[in-house]
Design an enzyme around this catalytic site. Structure first.
Site, PDB file in Angstrom:
ATOM      1  N   GLY A  72       0.814  -1.209   0.000  1.00  0.00           N
ATOM      2  CA  GLY A  72       0.000   0.000   0.000  1.00  0.00           C
ATOM      3  C   GLY A  72       0.851   1.264   0.000  1.00  0.00           C
ATOM      4  O   GLY A  72       0.532   2.257  -0.668  1.00  0.00           O
ATOM      5  N   ASN A 152      -7.356   4.264   9.341  1.00  0.00           N
ATOM      6  CA  ASN A 152      -6.807   3.065   9.973  1.00  0.00           C
ATOM      7  C   ASN A 152      -6.877   3.102  11.494  1.00  0.00           C
ATOM      8  O   ASN A 152      -6.848   2.070  12.137  1.00  0.00           O
ATOM      9  CB  ASN A 152      -5.349   2.860   9.540  1.00  0.00           C
ATOM     10  CG  ASN A 152      -4.535   4.117   9.600  1.00  0.00           C
ATOM     11  OD1 ASN A 152      -4.914   5.147   9.022  1.00  0.00           O
ATOM     12  ND2 ASN A 152      -3.421   4.066  10.299  1.00  0.00           N
ATOM     13  N   SER A 200      -3.724  -2.903  -0.246  1.00  0.00           N
ATOM     14  CA  SER A 200      -2.634  -3.735   0.264  1.00  0.00           C
ATOM     15  C   SER A 200      -3.207  -5.065   0.735  1.00  0.00           C
ATOM     16  O   SER A 200      -4.144  -5.099   1.540  1.00  0.00           O
ATOM     17  CB  SER A 200      -1.953  -3.012   1.427  1.00  0.00           C
ATOM     18  OG  SER A 200      -0.800  -3.701   1.834  1.00  0.00           O
ATOM     19  N   ALA A 201      -2.640  -6.155   0.233  1.00  0.00           N
ATOM     20  CA  ALA A 201      -3.242  -7.476   0.445  1.00  0.00           C
ATOM     21  C   ALA A 201      -3.268  -7.914   1.907  1.00  0.00           C
ATOM     22  O   ALA A 201      -4.196  -8.605   2.331  1.00  0.00           O
ATOM     23  CB  ALA A 201      -2.500  -8.529  -0.388  1.00  0.00           C
ATOM     24  N   HIS A 202      -2.278  -7.518   2.680  1.00  0.00           N
ATOM     25  CA  HIS A 202      -2.192  -8.087   4.027  1.00  0.00           C
ATOM     26  C   HIS A 202      -3.255  -7.543   4.973  1.00  0.00           C
ATOM     27  O   HIS A 202      -3.355  -7.998   6.106  1.00  0.00           O
ATOM     28  CB  HIS A 202      -0.789  -7.883   4.624  1.00  0.00           C
ATOM     29  CG  HIS A 202      -0.473  -6.482   5.028  1.00  0.00           C
ATOM     30  ND1 HIS A 202      -0.608  -6.045   6.322  1.00  0.00           N
ATOM     31  CD2 HIS A 202      -0.039  -5.415   4.322  1.00  0.00           C
ATOM     32  CE1 HIS A 202      -0.238  -4.756   6.391  1.00  0.00           C
ATOM     33  NE2 HIS A 202       0.111  -4.360   5.182  1.00  0.00           N
ATOM     34  N   CYS A 326       2.256   1.606  12.909  1.00  0.00           N
ATOM     35  CA  CYS A 326       3.476   2.232  12.421  1.00  0.00           C
ATOM     36  C   CYS A 326       4.020   3.245  13.405  1.00  0.00           C
ATOM     37  O   CYS A 326       5.194   3.590  13.360  1.00  0.00           O
ATOM     38  CB  CYS A 326       3.207   2.946  11.104  1.00  0.00           C
ATOM     39  SG  CYS A 326       2.643   1.846   9.851  1.00  0.00           S
TER      40      CYS A 326
HETATM   41  C1  LIG Z   1      -4.656   3.628   5.548  1.00  0.00           C
HETATM   42  C2  LIG Z   1      -3.358   2.959   5.262  1.00  0.00           C
HETATM   43  N1  LIG Z   1      -2.618   3.381   4.218  1.00  0.00           N
HETATM   44  C3  LIG Z   1      -1.450   2.793   3.890  1.00  0.00           C
HETATM   45  C4  LIG Z   1      -0.947   1.748   4.624  1.00  0.00           C
HETATM   46  C5  LIG Z   1       0.354   1.157   4.202  1.00  0.00           C
HETATM   47  O1  LIG Z   1       0.201  -0.124   3.683  1.00  0.00           O
HETATM   48  P1  LIG Z   1       1.442  -1.137   3.655  1.00  0.00           P
HETATM   49  O2  LIG Z   1       1.931  -1.198   5.067  1.00  0.00           O
HETATM   50  O3  LIG Z   1       0.907  -2.398   3.163  1.00  0.00           O
HETATM   51  O4  LIG Z   1       2.478  -0.541   2.784  1.00  0.00           O
HETATM   52  C6  LIG Z   1      -1.683   1.283   5.749  1.00  0.00           C
HETATM   53  C7  LIG Z   1      -1.220   0.193   6.626  1.00  0.00           C
HETATM   54  O5  LIG Z   1      -0.124   0.069   7.090  1.00  0.00           O
HETATM   55  C8  LIG Z   1      -2.909   1.901   6.061  1.00  0.00           C
HETATM   56  O6  LIG Z   1      -3.639   1.492   7.095  1.00  0.00           O
END
Ligand SMILES: Cc1ncc(COP(=O)(O)O)c(C=O)c1O
Ligand SMILES: Cc1ncc(COP(=O)(O)O)c(C=O)c1O
Lengths: 393, 145, 393, 145
Positions: A72, A152, A200-202, A326
């Site tokens: 993502g 998120n 994002s798949a996970h 994060c």
């Molecule tokens: C709203 C949002 N955007 C972007 C991301 C980034 O995705 P990824 O960690 O798979 O790169 C996340 C999750 O970490 C997210 O919750």
């Protein structure tokens, strides 16, 4: 409980066994490079095509509009940086919100250092973007509006269709970071006038390290990663074939089970929220009550700090989060909770619980029981609680 | 993330509570950073810390350093207590993650603040004790860009 | 032969079963987000740490100097684009070679459009870079030398230590794209004065979609992908945990088995080369005879075209390549073969066979037998062969 | 990548070979693009193509289109042969991948070149036949940047 209770599905999810099953042949049997011309690789290419179609279907897109990325974050970086560069002759202004994921915000900061101007739109106390402010922020030089589909941390779902309409009216590209929403709630890129979308798949019980950027047909967008001619020359690098296959399978299952999962998750979510609100004093719920992801609970417990709470939950085998995965380890309270107007000390006392389709009512009840005990314990040692109770007397 | 000692002091913190009519009380930190520590001292006429209690709003490290700090000053003289530095607290806890070092500073500050309060109430001056700052800032390393 | 004969290990490799085995728990059991603070994720973090150490060991680096990426291409893009930006105040000149992979060349082209000046150094007829030309190309504004460790088409290994010494002497950063060499031949970043190095797991029997950039301690380098604080704030995005674990395992096995594999592959390679040269007329070997990857055979058959040859090999279940896998489908002959001085029509008739540790002598012999037949058949229908034979008479 | 028809004509190409003292020979394409096609025609006094042979240096599509083109012109009159366009060749092969369409153009060109050679040798002019270009260029789409 002996067993782990996983309530952090917004951070990442367990890969479904069916997804792993689908991926497995692509490691040791169908391992050919999809760019090769022999028949052995044609099988791999067909697998990718099928996966692409499955991913496209989730958002009502064409297969040819899906470009696989390493996740993502890469999709977000690609969308913003490439638009800023390709449309530089048209303008240098981007509009986004104050509650975006760091994948958007830190990319914006990077762009700001390189001459791009960014307006960060406020959200209301429930985390919903101020549409009037957004429309007023539009300038002749505005080249992109990027607003996340669902947050998120607090689970708030944005009025994406309305934003899409505004973008269309002013002939501005519209990108949405749908990493939390993809496969969880209905999305239709055409109906909603979405030009670009990150996933994002996970986050949907697929593998980590694979995502995609949807790019509406006809939109000019330079590559972000240059090299070989993969992904129709838009994203170079040998394809993460097992990842793509896994993403496809996860997308397919997510779409098929969306309603049923949402029903179950909403039931668990509401049970969790209701019991916490009913049984623990000095709590507030963060995020919109209605426009909300099915799986998200975010509450703030006054007088206590989130990390302590998390560790004590962890000692009870309960996995939860205090804001974005994060940002834990960071010292600042979540920018999202500040943006919805929480004072710092309340923001620090927040807890995010995000349920998944495998959670049970029993787990939820056990979790609430533990939260009650822990909050009480932490309040007993809190100087803020002490002050508050003394003032009350 | 945390050492066993930290986890022990976090889970079973020593000397949590208040002291009524304490000889000195100090509160440091702020809610912005997510850490507030309050230290209560009961000091006898010989300048020995007879009892100590704390309350802390903060992360695991903040709770554990408060707890450890109370143990380290209990029964000590004021001058001995002044020598309980953040380094001593950290060492006693078998270390802290780098991002949490500021918590140990806070514990040192809290003791100093309580001693300062004691000195003010008593109208005395304690050798080697400066007026504590109420805020602890840290310069977080920004590696990214 | 009924069974497939895979001779395209430079394009990609079969993931080792032990590698898949190592990855599996990280999909459905140890699926926690490594950024989370609960113990469940600490296990995942430890897995990543171990994998990082294994990858570092292959090139004599410290763990803390390894940054995982979505593949070799991303690592190449990161190194070049970030250096160009971070060192812009020092200069805007990059030196590379004419035979780099497209991940480097297309990134250079992109940078050239953005004000960076790039010098492409020639190679000799064996594909070895002209060191004197390289050193003469250095300007006061030169900020980076990027030369690949080993070429993906012709297998030539560059004098990396010498290039490193030149870079060091002139105080210029040195990056090497070691995607083909990592885990195949000994590499020591310190001895060779390498400042940055790209690798990709799927070239050493690891999974696709994971790679790394080695960045020497102390080198300032901005993020290429911005967002969360992963990879010590240098590469954002939820870690591809199974990929990282798989890369670690593959790196460990590659290092342990390097000598033994090289011995076996060199034996097969030399058998293949010898039989082709002995038994088929009008053939030339491309690439250096000595400074060569253990697994690479690259030959040009005069008067015939590579794709036809590939398809006919495919009909015999033999997987091979005619240049880089990334470039097939393209009409131009390989830039590498042109750079070593082949005329177009000879370049078009080239065949790359890259052996792996699972190939057998029987497979090699079968393959040569088929190549002989096919080359003969294609020459019978070639107007170039007709002209040549008529002239000879 | 290729249709069954293409694969069939590639694997068992029809009319490979040379014609001694051919009525017309045409060679088109160039080694730079990796495709060279040579077409031999044997044309009888009524202007009917009695026999046709080809040799091709090129990819699978180049071989298959040559083969199919020979089949399509064999037994035809010159005027009929002129109507065998690249589109006709492609259709007869059930299509070609987009990147290979230029091969079918080459086949059309090869027939024309052989007919031109025939006309020159005969000193006649064939209605609707222009001097063939010897090179076929294509503008490959560059999507990347
Ligand atoms: C709203 C949002 N955007 C972007 C991301 C980034 O995705 P990824 O960690 O798979 O790169 C996340 C999750 O970490 C997210 O919750
Ligand atoms: C020399 C070289 N560099 C870079 C790459 C790109 O690596 P990846 O495809 O894993 O991104 C490759 C292989 O494709 C390669 O052979």
């Amino acid at each position: 409980m002996e067993k782990k209770i996983y309530l952090d599905n917004a951070a990442t999810t367990k890969t479904r066994p069916e997804v792993v099953e689908a991926m497995l042949p692509y490691f040791t049997e169908l391992y050919g490079n999809p760019s090769s011309i022999y028949e052995f690789s044609a099988q791999v290419k067909r697998g990718i095509d099928e996966a692409r179609a499955k991913v496209a279907k989730v958002i009502g897109a064409e297969s040819s509009e899906i470009f696989f990325t390493g996740g993502g974050t890469e999709a977000d970086n690609w969308a913003l940086k490439a638009v800023a560069e390709v449309y530089a002759s048209k303008g240098n202004h981007i509009i986004t919100s104050k509650i975006e994921h760091h994948a958007i915000l830190h990319t914006c900061e990077y762009l700001e250092k390189n001459g791009v101007e960014v307006t960060y739109i406020d959200v209301d106390e429930n985390g919903i973007i101020k549409l009037d402010q957004l429309e007023r922020a539009i300038r002749p030089t505005t080249i992109l509006i990027s607003v996340m589909f669902a947050n998120n941390e607090i689970g708030t779902i944005q009025p994406i269709k309305e934003i899409g309409a505004i973008a269309k009216k002013h002939d501005i590209l519209f990108h949405t970071d749908a990493v939390q929403a993809f496969g969880q709630v209905p999305i239709d890129v055409n109906e909603m006038n979405i030009d670009m979308l990150s996933a994002s798949a996970h986050k949907l019980n697929g593998p980590k390290g694979i995502g995609c950027l949807y790019i509406r047909k006809g939109i000019k967008l330079r590559s972000f990663i240059h090299g070989g001619g993969q992904e129709r020359k838009r994203r170079a690098g040998t394809e993460n074939v097992p990842g793509i296959i896994g993403f496809g399978k996860a997308a397919e299952i997510a779409l098929e089970t969306m309603e049923e999962r949402a029903r179950k998750e909403i039931r668990l979510r509401d049970l969790l929220m209701k019991r916490i609100l009913d049984e623990i004093p000095f709590v507030r719920v963060n995020g919109d009550k209605v426009r909300r992801l099915p799986n998200n609970v975010n509450v703030s417990f006054q007088f206590i700090e989130g990390e302590s709470l998390l560790i004590m939950l962890d000692m009870n085998n309960i996995c939860a989060s205090s804001g974005s995965a994060c940002t834990s380890g960071s010292l600042d309270p979540s920018h999202v909770l500040l943006a919805i107007g929480l004072p710092h000390e309340i923001a620090h006392g927040s807890l995010r619980l995000t349920v998944g389709h495998e959670n049970t009512e029993e787990e939820i009840n056990f979790t609430v029981d533990r939260i009650k005990e822990i909050v009480e314990k932490l309040r007993r040692m809190s100087p803020l609680y002490e002050d508050f109770m003394k003032k009350k007397q | 993330m945390y050492s066993q000692k930290v986890m022990d002091h976090f889970t079973n913190p020593r000397n949590v509570g208040e002291i009524e009519n304490a000889s000195g009380v100090g509160t440091v930190g702020n809610a912005k950073c997510g850490d507030i520590m309050r230290m209560y001292l009961d000091i006898d006429d010989n300048g020995v810390i007879r009892d100590v209690k704390f309350k802390t709003f903060g992360c695991g490290a903040a709770v554990a350093t408060s707890s450890m700090a109370t143990e380290l000053v209990k029964g000590k003289t004021i001058q001995e207590a002044l020598k309980v530095t953040n380094k001593a607290v950290m060492e006693a806890l078998d270390g802290l993650p780098p991002v949490k070092v500021h918590c140990s500073l806070l514990a040192e500050e809290a003791i100093h603040a309580a001693l300062w309060d004691y000195a003010e109430k008593k109208g005395i001056k304690i050798e080697g004790l400066d007026k504590p700052k109420s805020d602890i800032h840290e310069d977080e390393e920004q590696e990214e860009d």
